[in-house]
Design a protein around this motif. Structure first.
Motif, PDB file in Angstrom:
ATOM      1  N   TRP A   3      -8.423   1.011   8.246  1.00 16.94           N
ATOM      2  CA  TRP A   3      -9.285   0.422   7.234  1.00 16.94           C
ATOM      3  C   TRP A   3      -8.786  -0.965   6.849  1.00 16.94           C
ATOM      4  N   LEU A   4      -7.480  -1.079   6.658  1.00 19.40           N
ATOM      5  CA  LEU A   4      -6.908  -2.359   6.267  1.00 19.40           C
ATOM      6  C   LEU A   4      -7.144  -3.409   7.351  1.00 19.40           C
ATOM      7  N   GLU A   9      -7.312  -8.189   3.599  1.00 20.00           N
ATOM      8  CA  GLU A   9      -6.965  -9.598   3.737  1.00 20.00           C
ATOM      9  C   GLU A   9      -5.811  -9.731   4.729  1.00 20.00           C
ATOM     10  N   LEU A  10      -5.785 -10.816   5.454  1.00 16.84           N
ATOM     11  CA  LEU A  10      -4.760 -11.045   6.462  1.00 16.84           C
ATOM     12  C   LEU A  10      -3.361 -10.901   5.876  1.00 16.84           C
ATOM     13  N   GLU A  11      -3.134 -11.474   4.707  1.00 20.36           N
ATOM     14  CA  GLU A  11      -1.816 -11.417   4.083  1.00 20.36           C
ATOM     15  C   GLU A  11      -1.416  -9.975   3.775  1.00 20.36           C
ATOM     16  N   VAL A  13      -2.427  -7.252   5.407  1.00 23.26           N
ATOM     17  CA  VAL A  13      -2.131  -6.588   6.679  1.00 23.26           C
ATOM     18  C   VAL A  13      -0.746  -6.998   7.161  1.00 23.26           C
ATOM     19  N   GLN A  14      -0.461  -8.294   7.111  1.00 22.49           N
ATOM     20  CA  GLN A  14       0.845  -8.769   7.556  1.00 22.49           C
ATOM     21  C   GLN A  14       1.968  -8.159   6.729  1.00 22.49           C
ATOM     22  N   ALA A  15       1.793  -8.068   5.426  1.00 17.64           N
ATOM     23  CA  ALA A  15       2.817  -7.499   4.543  1.00 17.64           C
ATOM     24  C   ALA A  15       3.034  -6.021   4.853  1.00 17.64           C
ATOM     25  N   LEU A  16       1.955  -5.281   5.054  1.00 14.87           N
ATOM     26  CA  LEU A  16       2.090  -3.860   5.359  1.00 14.87           C
ATOM     27  C   LEU A  16       2.786  -3.657   6.693  1.00 14.87           C
ATOM     28  N   VAL A  17       2.404  -4.439   7.696  1.00 13.62           N
ATOM     29  CA  VAL A  17       3.029  -4.307   9.011  1.00 13.62           C
ATOM     30  C   VAL A  17       4.520  -4.629   8.932  1.00 13.62           C
ATOM     31  N   ARG A  18       4.871  -5.687   8.204  1.00 14.82           N
ATOM     32  CA  ARG A  18       6.297  -6.021   8.021  1.00 14.82           C
ATOM     33  C   ARG A  18       7.045  -4.857   7.384  1.00 14.82           C
ATOM     34  N   SER A  19       6.454  -4.269   6.367  1.00 16.75           N
ATOM     35  CA  SER A  19       7.095  -3.138   5.685  1.00 16.75           C
ATOM     36  C   SER A  19       7.226  -1.933   6.602  1.00 16.75           C
TER      37      SER A  19
END
Length: 70
Positions: A3-4, A9-11, A13-19
């Motif tokens: 869903w994300l 928002e791109l930011e 998604v990037q934050a979740l992937v980093r985490s």
């Protein structure tokens, strides 16, 4: 995550992937979300594809379908 990738928002998604990468290995679903978010934001996805390759995650039919959305 799906869903994300489709709506977030791109930011975000990037934050979740980093985490997530701190606790789970990179996988196809993480990269699908990143590619979708970058395409929706009209950003370059080459860096995502290179990172994917470096992590040993091969492109599949779904990646090709997502890339066709550009």
């Amino acid at each position: 995550l799906n869903w994300l990738g489709n709506r977030g928002e791109l930011e975000e998604v990037q934050a979740l992937v980093r985490s997530l990468r701190t606790v789970v290995p990179a996988n196809r679903n993480l990269y699908h979300a990143l590619i979708k978010a970058n395409i929706r934001d009209r950003k370059d996805v080459d860096w995502v594809l290179e990172s994917m390759k470096a992590d040993g995650v091969e492109e599949d039919a779904k990646v090709e379908k997502i890339l066709a959305m550009r």
